[in-house]
Design an enzyme around this catalytic site. Structure first.
Site, mmCIF file in Angstrom:
data_model
loop_
_atom_site.group_PDB
_atom_site.id
_atom_site.type_symbol
_atom_site.label_atom_id
_atom_site.label_comp_id
_atom_site.label_asym_id
_atom_site.label_seq_id
_atom_site.Cartn_x
_atom_site.Cartn_y
_atom_site.Cartn_z
ATOM 1 N N LEU A 225 0.752 -1.189 0.098
ATOM 2 C CA LEU A 225 -0.013 -0.010 -0.057
ATOM 3 C C LEU A 225 0.825 1.194 0.084
ATOM 4 O O LEU A 225 1.550 1.215 0.769
ATOM 5 C CB LEU A 225 -0.969 -0.064 1.236
ATOM 6 C CG LEU A 225 -1.810 1.322 1.227
ATOM 7 C CD1 LEU A 225 -2.728 1.519 0.339
ATOM 8 C CD2 LEU A 225 -2.498 1.383 2.757
ATOM 9 N N ILE A 226 0.684 2.041 -1.021
ATOM 10 C CA ILE A 226 1.129 3.298 -0.834
ATOM 11 C C ILE A 226 -0.103 4.215 -0.525
ATOM 12 O O ILE A 226 -1.142 4.407 -1.216
ATOM 13 C CB ILE A 226 1.818 4.045 -2.423
ATOM 14 C CG1 ILE A 226 2.595 3.119 -2.554
ATOM 15 C CG2 ILE A 226 2.230 5.361 -2.442
ATOM 16 C CD1 ILE A 226 4.162 3.237 -1.778
ATOM 17 N N ALA A 237 6.761 1.708 -7.223
ATOM 18 C CA ALA A 237 8.053 1.052 -7.757
ATOM 19 C C ALA A 237 9.160 1.233 -7.092
ATOM 20 O O ALA A 237 10.112 0.121 -6.850
ATOM 21 C CB ALA A 237 8.031 1.962 -9.253
ATOM 22 N N GLU A 259 0.684 -12.660 -3.494
ATOM 23 C CA GLU A 259 -0.658 -13.299 -3.117
ATOM 24 C C GLU A 259 -1.824 -12.769 -3.488
ATOM 25 O O GLU A 259 -1.935 -11.140 -3.203
ATOM 26 C CB GLU A 259 -0.558 -13.108 -1.570
ATOM 27 C CG GLU A 259 -2.031 -13.847 -0.865
ATOM 28 C CD GLU A 259 -2.133 -13.689 0.415
ATOM 29 O OE1 GLU A 259 -3.250 -13.246 1.099
ATOM 30 O OE2 GLU A 259 -1.095 -13.816 1.290
#
Length: 402
Positions: A225-226, A237, A259
């Site tokens: 998560l960003i 990235a 996942e």
């Protein structure tokens, strides 16, 4: 008539949960009252139910504020009106505070003044764990730290951090923080002002180290998560590269997996792995035109920890970049190779049906075979091919722009 009137009035007290929740990462008191600092969840069904509707308020604002570094939390609500006795039966509004409190770490505040009074101490926050990467993006400094469940201060910090996944990762759940096989990579923005250094959380990922026979391990990215205020800057990235670089140095790592990746993460992973793999000799244009090979898999896995499935995707993207689509023969060869892979599930289904033919009646077998006609299969295959190529072209454009 009266019941209809009451029903219409009640409709006015329904709020969209996603737009009603206002999340902020705040560094000072000014940020707390700055409306432009707020951002909203992508989803809220894990807190407010599948409809993502909050009942009982007009102009509802659920205030969920985090200190940008320590993630000290404040929870409050504002509204212009709440539902009252609009029918013979007492109608109560949803208990928003209780619903959100269930997913928050202990120690959050419901009093804004008390929350603000803690800022001088919270401003001293420093990241925990091992610093593994420092880089600059748009003249801002970012650092990536690696932590685990035994890292001092991390477990309590993760309790606050993990609440974000419920708003931004579908079907996410809280992790078992008693399992030492979890690795965490935290990205912070580092800034200095008047001699004070501040750290603001920008994003994180959780990686589980699975066993791989005979004495290896296969790390799997579970959550990535960003945070919204740091998106569209190329930080995803950078974080993924930092994670890949860390495990690439480990001789006990076989390869990396992910996942249940969503499409956005698939694009990010393709972009990062194409950047990494294109420097390998076996991914040069003169090798790509010869087709996918075992040497590609071996080099990508040994040198960069890229698994076989992902290696194939990287090959197809780079092969597209090395193919002259205006040359009919080059284009035909590339198209046939991609369609052969895309057609593999249909061929497997046919083979499975052939095996079942011995135990099915003639009518049952005919119905199963007719389930998808040959023409439908060709149409699906062509559509899949077009979507795949369009996606690959986007990756190549981003690589070229970098």
């Amino acid at each position: 008539m009266a019941a209809t009137l009451v029903s219409n009035i009640l409709e006015e007290y329904k709020c969209d949960a996603n737009s009603s929740v206002h999340i902020k990462l705040v560094e000072n008191e000014k940020d707390v009252f700055n409306k432009e600092k707020a951002f909203h969840p992508n989803m809220s069904h894990q807190i407010f139910g599948d409809s993502e509707v909050i009942f009982g308020y007009k102009n509802l604002e659920v205030q969920l504020y985090y200190h940008a570094g320590s993630l000290l939390t404040y929870l409050g609500i504002k509204y212009s009106a709440a539902v009252d006795k609009l029918s013979p039966v007492d109608i109560k509004p949803d208990d928003v505070i209780s619903l959100v409190k269930k997913v928050l770490a202990p120690g959050h505040f419901s009093n804004l003044d008390q929350f603000l009074s803690k800022f001088p101490e919270e401003d001293k926050f420093t990241p925990m764990g091992e610093l593994i990467e420092t880089f600059i993006v748009s003249e801002e400094t970012y650092q990536v730290y690696k932590a685990g469940i035994s890292t001092p201060r991390f477990k309590s910090y993760h309790e606050r951090l993990q609440t974000f996944v419920l708003w931004y990762i579908d079907a996410a759940s809280f992790l078992d923080m008693d399992d030492s096989k979890w690795d965490f990579f935290l990205m912070f923005k580092k800034s200095s002002e008047v001699g004070i250094t501040r750290f603001s959380i920008a994003g994180y990922t959780a990686v589980y180290r699975y066993y791989a026979y005979p004495d290896m391990k296969r790390p799997r990215i579970s959550q990535f998560l960003i945070l919204p205020t740091f998106q569209k800057k190329g930080l995803g990235a950078k974080l993924l590269l930092a994670v890949d670089n860390h495990y690439t140095k480990d001789k006990k790592v076989l390869d990396m997996t992910v996942e249940d990746p969503v499409n956005d993460f698939l694009r990010l992973r393709d972009y990062v792995d194409v950047l990494r793999c294109r420097s390998l000799p076996v991914f040069k244009p003169n090798y790509l035109c010869k087709g996918f090979s075992k040497e590609m898999v071996d080099q990508a896995r040994r040198k960069l920890k890229v698994n076989q499935h992902q290696c194939r995707r990287v090959y197809e993207i780079l092969r597209l970049g090395a193919t002259n689509l205006n040359d009919p023969e080059e284009h035909r060869k590339y198209r046939l190779e991609i369609k052969k892979r895309l057609n593999a599930p249909f061929q497997k289904e046919k083979a499975d049906l052939k095996k079942l033919q011995r135990v099915l009646t003639a009518d049952e077998y005919a119905a199963a075979v007719a389930n998808i006609s040959q023409r439908e299969q060709l149409n699906i295959l062509e559509e899949n091919y077009r979507e795949t190529i369009a996606e690959y072209k986007r990756i190549l454009e981003r690589v070229a722009a970098s």
